[in-house]
Design an enzyme around this catalytic site. Structure first.
Site, mmCIF file in Angstrom:
data_model
loop_
_atom_site.group_PDB
_atom_site.id
_atom_site.type_symbol
_atom_site.label_atom_id
_atom_site.label_comp_id
_atom_site.label_asym_id
_atom_site.label_seq_id
_atom_site.Cartn_x
_atom_site.Cartn_y
_atom_site.Cartn_z
ATOM 1 N N LYS A 192 30.322 64.113 38.641
ATOM 2 C CA LYS A 192 29.264 64.486 38.010
ATOM 3 C C LYS A 192 28.248 63.517 39.172
ATOM 4 O O LYS A 192 27.126 63.033 39.623
ATOM 5 C CB LYS A 192 29.624 63.177 37.216
ATOM 6 C CG LYS A 192 30.585 61.649 37.068
ATOM 7 C CD LYS A 192 29.340 60.406 37.984
ATOM 8 C CE LYS A 192 30.295 60.333 38.065
ATOM 9 N NZ LYS A 192 30.245 58.412 39.025
ATOM 10 N N ASP A 245 28.562 59.664 31.838
ATOM 11 C CA ASP A 245 28.780 58.969 33.488
ATOM 12 C C ASP A 245 27.816 59.938 33.879
ATOM 13 O O ASP A 245 27.359 59.339 35.097
ATOM 14 C CB ASP A 245 30.631 59.408 33.277
ATOM 15 C CG ASP A 245 30.448 58.599 34.798
ATOM 16 O OD1 ASP A 245 30.025 57.318 34.926
ATOM 17 O OD2 ASP A 245 31.535 58.467 35.416
ATOM 18 N N THR A 249 24.733 57.761 36.535
ATOM 19 C CA THR A 249 24.987 57.883 37.809
ATOM 20 C C THR A 249 24.098 58.582 38.604
ATOM 21 O O THR A 249 23.675 58.538 38.993
ATOM 22 C CB THR A 249 26.409 58.157 38.347
ATOM 23 O OG1 THR A 249 27.743 57.900 37.577
ATOM 24 C CG2 THR A 249 26.728 57.958 39.281
#
Length: 346
Positions: A192, A245, A249
């Protein structure tokens, strides 16, 4: 049993996790190579280089002596940068005891070998990879250390190890779920960061929310595709370590990866971006590793491919976006293999 827990490396995330642990345990040792940093933490209860303005719990003890940091601990939490993980794990080996719980919270690959962090740790400590627990999920250090509500996942194929890690960290501010998919959670947390770099690039170019939403959606498909090829459960990518996540992020200015991408999108050279950040940007090394992994496995990762060329082949961010937008026409599900589709819906 000892109530001592050790965290190795006092960066922003390691310090934030030490703060969580200090709420649950009487002794938390935080190891650093920097003697000035250790003195600051012990005297002022601050770590201003990484978490400015935060007062740390008084039961966190910082030290540059790994032996004293680890001796008598029931658990060791390794939060080294991916580039330094093997060296830290190698140094830990001589003080390691079989009854210790090993948790890592690093989101990246060893670039030279394309290995996941649990593999690196298991090789250096001489323990089974399944005995390493990974902690991941949407969790900015800057918010965790201020006791903002945060939810993460700990993963291990060993249910007892995962449950022990859950018990180690969980409290009213820091909720912890367990998951058996070590591979998927590690891959999601690492990959990610590439998409977050891309989201920053898009924002730096001023392309707006439509472009970023598309990037995140197709980025998640890309992450899932390579993850399943490497043995992950596709459902993991719909959970905290995956979409959770990814969202945090790729959309927050707390994110080093987003900030680095945004600066690149504004035309700032990579060398200047890295110099100004002052901390590791894991997505850059991860892009190198993922680019090699996609070539090795024969898995298409078009976003990763374009970001790799921006970072390392002098392609302009705008040209990279044009390449992505100009790809061959497809149906939305065309890139998902039948095997993956069946796994997803089984």
């Amino acid at each position: 049993m000892s109530d001592k827990v050790t965290v190795l490396v006092a960066g922003s995330w390691g310090t934030a996790l030490a703060s969580v642990l200090a709420a649950n345990h009487s002794e938390v040792y935080l190891w650093t190579r920097n003697s000035d940093q250790a003195a600051e933490i012990n005297k002022s209860h601050t770590n201003d280089q990484y978490l400015p303005g935060i007062i740390l719990p008084s039961n966190i003890v910082a030290t540059t002596d790994m032996e004293s940091a680890v001796a008598g601990s029931k658990a060791v939490v390794i939060v080294a940068p991916s580039s330094g993980m093997r060296q830290v794990a190698h140094s830990l080996k001589q003080y390691w005891k079989e009854d210790m719980l090993c948790v890592h919270a690093t989101k990246g690959f060893e670039t030279e070998t394309m290995k996941r962090m649990s593999t690196v740790i298991s090789e250096e400590l001489g323990i089974a990879e399944g005995n390493v627990v990974v902690l991941s999920g949407p969790s900015h250090a800057e918010e965790v250390v201020r006791h903002c509500p945060t939810t993460v996942v700990v993963a291990s194929p060993d249910d007892k190890a995962a449950a022990a890690a859950q018990e180690l960290f969980i409290n009213n501010d820091f909720r912890v779920y367990t998951n058996r998919d070590l591979i998927g959670v590690e891959l999601a947390g690492a990959l990610k960061n590439i998409i977050a770099l891309g989201a920053g690039l898009s924002d730096g170019l001023g392309f707006g929310d439509n472009a970023k939403a598309a990037l995140l959606t197709r980025g998640l498909a890309e992450i899932s595709r390579v993850g399943v090829e490497m043995g992950a459960n596709p459902l993991t990518f719909s959970g905290l370590a995956g979409i959770g996540d990814l969202v945090v992020t790729a959309t927050s200015q707390h994110s080093r990866n987003w900030r680095a991408g945004s600066m690149l999108g504004k035309g700032i050279p990579l060398s200047e971006v890295l110099e100004s950040m002052g901390m590791v940007v894991e997505g850059i090394r991860t892009t190198q590793a993922a680019y090699a992994i996609s070539a090795k496995l024969g898995v298409q990762m078009p976003i990763t491919d374009q970001i790799y060329h921006v970072l390392f082949k002098d392609r302009s961010p705008r040209s990279a976006v044009e390449s992505l937008m100009g790809r061959d026409r497809k149906t939305e599900m065309e890139a998902i293999s039948q095997e993956t589709w069946e796994q997803w819906h089984s």
